[in-house]
Scaffold this active site. Structure first.
Site, PDB file in Angstrom:
ATOM      1  N   ALA A 176      18.567  -7.707  13.310  1.00 16.02           N
ATOM      2  CA  ALA A 176      18.625  -9.176  13.442  1.00 16.02           C
ATOM      3  C   ALA A 176      17.580  -9.832  12.540  1.00 16.02           C
ATOM      4  O   ALA A 176      17.856 -10.856  11.898  1.00 16.02           O
ATOM      5  CB  ALA A 176      18.407  -9.571  14.900  1.00 16.02           C
TER       6      ALA A 176
ATOM      7  N   TYR B 133      15.458  -5.109  14.681  1.00 15.86           N
ATOM      8  CA  TYR B 133      15.197  -4.920  13.243  1.00 15.86           C
ATOM      9  C   TYR B 133      16.372  -5.480  12.429  1.00 15.86           C
ATOM     10  O   TYR B 133      16.176  -6.230  11.467  1.00 15.86           O
ATOM     11  CB  TYR B 133      15.005  -3.423  12.969  1.00 15.86           C
ATOM     12  CG  TYR B 133      14.761  -3.058  11.523  1.00 15.86           C
ATOM     13  CD1 TYR B 133      13.494  -3.161  10.957  1.00 15.86           C
ATOM     14  CD2 TYR B 133      15.805  -2.582  10.718  1.00 15.86           C
ATOM     15  CE1 TYR B 133      13.266  -2.808   9.632  1.00 15.86           C
ATOM     16  CE2 TYR B 133      15.582  -2.228   9.394  1.00 15.86           C
ATOM     17  CZ  TYR B 133      14.313  -2.341   8.850  1.00 15.86           C
ATOM     18  OH  TYR B 133      14.096  -1.997   7.542  1.00 15.86           O
TER      19      TYR B 133
ATOM     20  N   LYS C 277      16.383  -8.626   9.757  1.00 18.84           N
ATOM     21  CA  LYS C 277      16.789  -8.473   8.356  1.00 18.84           C
ATOM     22  C   LYS C 277      17.970  -9.393   8.022  1.00 18.84           C
ATOM     23  O   LYS C 277      18.063  -9.901   6.893  1.00 18.84           O
ATOM     24  CB  LYS C 277      17.107  -7.009   8.055  1.00 18.84           C
ATOM     25  CG  LYS C 277      15.877  -6.089   8.154  1.00 18.84           C
ATOM     26  CD  LYS C 277      14.769  -6.515   7.197  1.00 18.84           C
ATOM     27  CE  LYS C 277      13.635  -5.502   7.105  1.00 18.84           C
ATOM     28  NZ  LYS C 277      12.590  -5.907   6.170  1.00 18.84           N
TER      29      LYS C 277
ATOM     30  N   SER D 287      17.528  -5.307   4.412  1.00 14.14           N
ATOM     31  CA  SER D 287      17.934  -3.921   4.683  1.00 14.14           C
ATOM     32  C   SER D 287      19.446  -3.927   4.818  1.00 14.14           C
ATOM     33  O   SER D 287      20.045  -4.930   5.210  1.00 14.14           O
ATOM     34  CB  SER D 287      17.316  -3.455   6.009  1.00 14.14           C
ATOM     35  OG  SER D 287      18.035  -2.349   6.520  1.00 14.14           O
TER      36      SER D 287
ATOM     37  N   SER E 205       0.803  -1.232   0.000  1.00 14.30           N
ATOM     38  CA  SER E 205       0.000   0.000   0.000  1.00 14.30           C
ATOM     39  C   SER E 205       0.829   1.271   0.000  1.00 14.30           C
ATOM     40  O   SER E 205       0.324   2.328  -0.382  1.00 14.30           O
ATOM     41  CB  SER E 205      -0.945  -0.003   1.213  1.00 14.30           C
ATOM     42  OG  SER E 205      -0.253  -0.350   2.390  1.00 14.30           O
TER      43      SER E 205
ATOM     44  N   ASN F 275       7.578  -7.933   1.489  1.00 11.00           N
ATOM     45  CA  ASN F 275       8.043  -6.560   1.684  1.00 11.00           C
ATOM     46  C   ASN F 275       7.565  -5.932   2.988  1.00 11.00           C
ATOM     47  O   ASN F 275       8.259  -5.070   3.540  1.00 11.00           O
ATOM     48  CB  ASN F 275       7.562  -5.718   0.484  1.00 11.00           C
ATOM     49  CG  ASN F 275       7.635  -4.236   0.757  1.00 11.00           C
ATOM     50  OD1 ASN F 275       8.703  -3.634   0.677  1.00 11.00           O
ATOM     51  ND2 ASN F 275       6.509  -3.615   1.122  1.00 11.00           N
TER      52      ASN F 275
END
Ligand code: NAP
Length: 242
Positions: free
Chosen positions: A153, A151, A155, A138, A10, A86
């Protein structure tokens, strides 16, 4: 018409990926968590150039909600050929200040959600001996970020998931890659000050932060036959910052 599911389609990178995949001729299932207005806007943009798109609401960390949208997508659009994992959320703060629930929630969306979505998409792909999975990691998953430990970890986990799954599914004709963005101009970075953004631009060899379309175009490339011998890879889209 082949079908692509973009989780978190979105807004931001997911919205750009949805548009680019529609331009390639995919019917796009635009998943979102709560912002139905934004999801409908993406669908309208796609329908504006005679593409096919439909919005599907589900929290990707919720197994029942996922079961429902996979069934709905199958009924409305057909079998999924391309899955773009995503959807993601950021959290900035020290690990020691996070509640256990915050750590669980962040991991559930950023890592578990991709696994739960993928396991539902894979059986049809294996039967057809055809499919593409693109995970969004990322640069923090590659090098780690202070104050974004969970975050980072998650990724890093997405990168490991990609490499292992590519080996597991390669013999079944399914390619699995991940795109690792640097700093991209989306709502996720809306709290960065103008000063921080210009510092980041200065640190980046290409002297700018990324646009969602920079990542969306890379996702479309990986989904296309142009990438037919690419699997198990991490494609960094970061202007050279790391
Ligand atoms: P964004 O602009 O904040 O958009 C997030 C998207 O994810 C929205 O579509 C949102 O839906 C959806 N979403 C969030 N939680 C969800 C859930 N539990 N279930 C389903 N959908 C959910 O984010 P972005 O910057 O485009 O980031 C997209 C991906 O790229 C993320 O995985 C992020 O970690 C990664 N990434 C971003 C950057 C960056 O600099 N922006 C850099 C590296 C990696 P609603 O609209 O309904 O809220």
């Amino acid at each position: 018409m082949k079908v692509a599911l973009v989780t978190g389609g979105s807004r931001g990178i997911g919205a750009a990926a949805s548009v680019e995949l529609a331009k390639l001729g995919y019917a796009v299932a635009v998943n979102y968590k709560s912002n139905s207005e934004a999801a409908e806007k993406v669908c309208e943009e796609i329908q504006g150039f005679s593409g096919v798109a439909e919005a599907f609401k589900a929290d990707i960390s919720d197994s029942d909600a996922l079961d429902k949208i996979f069934e709905d997508i199958h009924n409305d659009l057909g079998e999924i050929s391309v899955l773009v994992n995503n959807a993601g959320v950021a959290y900035i703060g020290l690990l020691q200040d996070m509640s256990d629930e915050e750590i669980r929630n962040l991991s559930d969306v950023n890592l578990l959600g991709a696994m739960l979505s993928t396991k539902r998409a894979v059986p049809d792909m294996i039967r057809r001996h055809d499919g593409v999975i693109i995970n969004i990691a990322s640069m923090w998953g590659e090098v780690g970020a202070s104050c974004e430990v969970v975050y980072s970890a998650c990724k890093a986990g997405i990168i490991g998931f990609t490499k292992a799954l590519a080996k597991e599914l390669g013999p079944s004709g399914i390619r699995v890659n991940c795109v690792s963005p640097g700093v991209i101009d989306t709502d996720m970075n809306s709290e960065l000050t103008d000063e921080t953004i210009s510092e980041l631009c200065e640190e980046t060899p290409l002297l700018r932060i990324g646009k969602p379309s920079d990542v969306g175009k890379t996702i479309a490339f990986l989904a296309s036959d142009k990438a037919e011998f690419i699997t198990g890879q991490v494609i960094s889209v970061n202007g050279g910052i790391i």
